[in-house]
Design an enzyme around this catalytic site. Structure first.
Site, PDB file in Angstrom:
ATOM      1  N   HIS A  87      -2.636   6.175   4.790  1.00 30.80           N
ATOM      2  CA  HIS A  87      -1.174   6.208   4.963  1.00 30.80           C
ATOM      3  C   HIS A  87      -0.658   7.554   4.437  1.00 30.80           C
ATOM      4  O   HIS A  87      -1.083   8.002   3.361  1.00 30.80           O
ATOM      5  CB  HIS A  87      -0.511   5.110   4.143  1.00 30.80           C
ATOM      6  CG  HIS A  87      -0.603   3.727   4.710  1.00 30.80           C
ATOM      7  ND1 HIS A  87      -1.133   3.436   5.951  1.00 30.80           N
ATOM      8  CD2 HIS A  87      -0.233   2.531   4.180  1.00 30.80           C
ATOM      9  CE1 HIS A  87      -1.090   2.130   6.169  1.00 30.80           C
ATOM     10  NE2 HIS A  87      -0.543   1.555   5.101  1.00 30.80           N
ATOM     11  N   CYS A 135       0.816  -1.224   0.000  1.00 26.99           N
ATOM     12  CA  CYS A 135       0.000   0.000   0.000  1.00 26.99           C
ATOM     13  C   CYS A 135       0.853   1.279   0.000  1.00 26.99           C
ATOM     14  O   CYS A 135       0.637   2.172  -0.823  1.00 26.99           O
ATOM     15  CB  CYS A 135      -0.954   0.021   1.182  1.00 26.99           C
ATOM     16  SG  CYS A 135      -0.291  -0.673   2.672  1.00 26.99           S
TER      17      CYS A 135
HETATM   18  C1  2RA Z   1       1.005  -2.220   6.608  1.00 21.33           C
HETATM   19  N1  2RA Z   1       1.823  -1.888   4.352  1.00 21.33           N
HETATM   20  O1  2RA Z   1       0.649  -1.036   6.549  1.00 21.33           O
HETATM   21  C2  2RA Z   1       1.592  -2.893   5.382  1.00 21.33           C
HETATM   22  C3  2RA Z   1       0.717  -3.997   4.875  1.00 21.33           C
HETATM   23  N2  2RA Z   1      -0.554  -3.517   4.447  1.00 21.33           N
HETATM   24  O2  2RA Z   1       0.921  -2.921   7.638  1.00 21.33           O
END
Ligand code: 2RA
Length: 327
Positions: A235, A129
């Site tokens: 994120h 991601c």
């Molecule tokens: C996380 N990118 O954020 C890793 C897996 N989705 O934990």
């Protein structure tokens, strides 16, 4: 031509989001098949007004007349079942990390490198991601000014760990001990995502480094520090990119303005996880040239890690496969 589509791992966060995004997708789904562990066998899910019964995932699952199947299961199962499905010429889009670094398996963010896909690629890897949103931003910088090196700092939501992460944020916010993370995530940040490796980096940091190099098809020098933050969805990645040519900010902002999948914020504004949560776009702001280096640009990117970071990107790969190889 209609297609039969499968979701493997329907009960997890990504599986559920795949269902939601397929409802909105241009993919002309004739029949949807959904699979999960025996625990969920027989349960129902709703899709386009129909009720679909969850089937148990096993070796016979891929005798179903599938054209494209989306995997949202852990790596060891993904390896096992992708072999079976692809041998029956079913296109597999795998969200796990199992296939990403296998040389001949394409690792794709459609708006960046869909050109690498061939009709014989029956297994396609969906990137991590935090990598997906970053390469969308970096691709344009690379095209305009030739990337030399990249430094990532991430601020990753707990839903990146699925329900385990969401539950840990919840329980530690009530003063309980964490069940999943190594330390309390509530009112805290944890500079460790996944296990530590010999070189002092974590697996998540190496994923971002190696996947970015593969997707941009360039041996750019990359480093990364990935951090878990007490945010549910979204994120954020701070990117420092050094380039061969000096940065022309107007040129870069104009280029981003032309990309449908990017939402560019004006200089005095910036995206946050709350702006990106539920959105299909990569949100970019705080673009500025480094004070000390005219060939270094700083970017702040935010995206919904379950949508663009996983399920949406996977479905966009499915849509490309349909358009180019099945239609
Ligand atoms: C996380 N990118 O954020 C890793 C897996 N989705 O934990």
């Amino acid at each position: 031509k209609k297609v039969n589509v499968g979701i493997v791992g329907i009960t997890g966060l990504v599986g559920q989001t795949l269902l939601e995004i397929l409802e909105q997708s241009s993919l002309p789904v004739d029949t949807l098949y959904v699979y999960a562990s025996s625990r969920s066998k027989g349960k129902e899910v709703a899709f386009k007004g129909q009720t679909i019964i969850i089937k148990e995932l096993n070796e016979d699952s891929f005798n179903d007349p599938l054209d494209i199947v989306f995997f949202a299961i852990e790596s060891d199962l993904a390896l096992k079942y992708a072999k079976i499905a692809s041998s029956k010429k079913i296109y597999v889009v795998d969200n796990s990390s199992a296939h990403r670094m296998i040389e001949h398996i394409p690792l794709v963010v459609p708006e960046v490198n869909s050109h690498v896909l061939k009709s014989s690629d029956y297994i396609v890897a969906n990137p991590n991601c935090s990598t997906i949103q970053s390469v969308v931003a970096l691709h344009t910088v690379h095209q305009l000014f030739n990337l030399v090196d990249v430094d990532y700092s991430t601020y990753q939501a707990v839903s990146g760990s699925g329900v385990n992460g969401i539950e840990d944020l919840e329980r530690t916010s009530q003063g309980l001990e964490p069940n999943f993370y190594p330390k309390t995530i509530y009112n805290n940040v944890i500079p460790q995502i996944d296990q530590f490796l010999e070189n002092g980096y974590t697996k998540e940091e190496m994923k971002m480094i190696l996947e970015t190099q593969k997707i941009l098809a360039s041996k750019i020098n990359i480093t990364a520090t990935t951090v878990r933050v007490p945010v549910k969805v979204g994120h954020s990645v701070q990117i420092k990119a050094t380039t061969k040519e000096n940065i022309d900010l107007d040129k870069l902002k104009n280029a981003y303005g032309k990309i449908d999948e990017v939402k560019l914020y004006p200089s005095n504004d910036y995206p946050t996880p709350l702006d990106a949560s539920g959105s299909n776009l990569v949100h970019i702001g705080r673009i500025r040239t480094d004070l000390n280096y005219p060939n270094k640009v700083l970017l702040w990117t935010v995206a919904d890690n379950v949508r663009k970071g996983a399920a949406l990107n996977a479905v966009q790969i499915g849509e490309y496969i349909y358009k180019e190889f099945i239609k």
